[in-house]
Design an enzyme around this catalytic site. Structure first.
Site, PDB file in Angstrom:
ATOM      1  CG  HIS A  26      -0.572   5.498  10.051  1.00 48.12           C
ATOM      2  ND1 HIS A  26       0.777   5.411   9.808  1.00 48.12           N
ATOM      3  CD2 HIS A  26      -1.133   5.811   8.847  1.00 48.12           C
ATOM      4  CE1 HIS A  26       1.018   5.661   8.527  1.00 48.12           C
ATOM      5  NE2 HIS A  26      -0.122   5.904   7.929  1.00 48.12           N
ATOM      6  CG  HIS A  73       0.676  10.784   6.022  1.00 47.85           C
ATOM      7  ND1 HIS A  73       0.995  10.372   7.297  1.00 47.85           N
ATOM      8  CD2 HIS A  73       0.236   9.677   5.370  1.00 47.85           C
ATOM      9  CE1 HIS A  73       0.755   9.067   7.405  1.00 47.85           C
ATOM     10  NE2 HIS A  73       0.303   8.623   6.256  1.00 47.85           N
ATOM     11  CG  HIS A 207      -4.202   1.927   2.838  1.00 51.88           C
ATOM     12  ND1 HIS A 207      -3.031   1.387   3.306  1.00 51.88           N
ATOM     13  CD2 HIS A 207      -4.094   3.262   3.067  1.00 51.88           C
ATOM     14  CE1 HIS A 207      -2.257   2.345   3.801  1.00 51.88           C
ATOM     15  NE2 HIS A 207      -2.869   3.500   3.657  1.00 51.88           N
ATOM     16  CD  GLU A 254       0.853   4.387   4.955  1.00 51.66           C
ATOM     17  OE1 GLU A 254       0.733   5.612   4.855  1.00 51.66           O
ATOM     18  OE2 GLU A 254       0.026   3.676   5.584  1.00 51.66           O
TER      19      GLU A 254
HETATM   20  C1  DHB Z   1      -6.073   6.379   5.278  1.00 54.85           C
HETATM   21  C2  DHB Z   1      -5.042   5.522   5.657  1.00 54.85           C
HETATM   22  C3  DHB Z   1      -3.761   6.011   5.830  1.00 54.85           C
HETATM   23  O1  DHB Z   1      -2.697   5.229   6.190  1.00 54.85           O
HETATM   24  C4  DHB Z   1      -3.492   7.348   5.657  1.00 54.85           C
HETATM   25  O2  DHB Z   1      -2.241   7.808   5.883  1.00 54.85           O
HETATM   26  C5  DHB Z   1      -4.511   8.221   5.261  1.00 54.85           C
HETATM   27  C6  DHB Z   1      -5.806   7.728   5.080  1.00 54.85           C
HETATM   28  C7  DHB Z   1      -7.470   5.884   5.104  1.00 54.85           C
HETATM   29  O3  DHB Z   1      -7.701   4.681   5.103  1.00 54.85           O
HETATM   30  O4  DHB Z   1      -8.382   6.720   5.006  1.00 54.85           O
HETATM   31 FE    FE Z   2      -0.714   6.460   5.998  1.00 55.88          FE
END
Ligand code: DHB
Ligand code: FE
Length: 293
Positions: A26, A73, A207, A254
């Protein structure tokens, strides 16, 4: 209350039909690329080309309701109250202002009757959901809708948002998320309506947005996660937080939300589509579509 089961003239119970489960990242920058007309730019075109078949599949599937499992978030809840599991029962869900104005996407129409049925069924099934009457939806929810539906004037289905805390330690375990999915399925199987439902599990894949390992991508972990999600979700549900953090980065946690989606499906599923794309912002972007067999 659910009331008596409706039946067809041949005695078959009328219940909601779970058409598919979708796992998807997302990434907010994907939403920004769509909103700002940048889908054709060299950085973005390869990603949007890859998700075109998903949009075609979605248009064909044409669900009445999407249950989107995502993490807020710190947009709707701030950090003052952090529900582990929350369900939105509102009639409408506006896009949240995440600091630069709300995204120019439609206000999502809810399904209060089905959402309250889910809340009742889940809570009586011993999942202590927080019931949320007012909830702006942030990128965790709106980006998956944009990924699936593009830029329609109105979202083509109703929305039931379910939030999972993966922001503040301790997040629920993968196993608990999988069990929540099982409980969602039991609730749908007892809903005396004929809605066609798609459930989304969002977030991930690997990530990390801060610290020394910011920008971490682990393609091998992501591929193995998808393989196990399809073939052996019970084993994937047993994987602990430390392994997600170590292998997939701090925000890779996540991915436990994909297990909610997977839990709602039957043990045997058909993998319809799979996409993995790097880069999109800081995230290894993954997408999978699973149908019951
Ligand atoms: C990014 C990915 C995420 O899941 C998020 O909540 C905020 C930023 C990103 O890759 O920039
Ligand atoms: Fe996220």
């Amino acid at each position: 209350m659910t009331g008596a089961m409706r039946r067809t003239s041949t005695g078959v119970a009328i219940v909601a039909e779970l058409v598919a489960g979708i796992g998807t990242s997302h990434v907010p920058a994907v939403g920004a690329a769509i909103d700002n007309g940048r889908q054709g730019e060299p950085y973005w075109a390869p990603y949007f080309d890859k998700i075109e078949p998903v949009r075609a599949w979605m248009a064909e599937a044409d669900p009445d309701v999407c249950i989107v499992v995502y993490n807020d978030h710190a947009s709707a809840f701030s950090l003052q109250i952090i529900p582990t599991f929350a369900i939105g029962v509102a009639a409408q869900f506006p896009p949240a202002d995440e600091g630069y104005g709300p995204r120019a996407v439609p206000v999502a129409e809810g399904h209060p009757e089905l959402a309250w049925h889910l809340a009742e069924s889940l809570i009586l099934d011993e999942f202590d959901m927080t019931i949320v009457n007012e909830m702006p939806i942030d990128h965790g929810c709106t980006v998956p809708l944009s990924v699936a539906f593009g830029q329609p004037e109105r979202w083509p289905c109703r929305l039931i948002p379910i939030c999972v805390n993966v922001i503040q330690y301790p997040a629920p375990t993968g196993h608990r998320c999988y069990q929540l999915g099982r409980a969602i399925r039991r609730a749908l199987d007892a809903w005396p309506g004929d809605e066609r439902v798609v459930i989304f599990g969002t977030g991930g894949m690997s990530h990390q947005l801060q610290g020394e390992r910011a920008g971490l991508v682990n393609a091998e972990f992501d591929r193995a996660f998808m393989d196990r999600l399809v073939a052996d979700p019970v084993a994937q549900a047993a994987v602990g937080h430390t392994e997600y953090m170590r292998e997939a980065g701090s925000e890779g946690i996540e991915l436990v939300m994909w297990l909610v989606m997977r839990g709602a499906l039957d043990s045997d599923v058909r993998e319809v589509l799979r996409v993995n794309h790097v880069p999109t912002s800081n995230t290894s972007n993954g997408l999978i579509v699973l149908e019951p067999r």
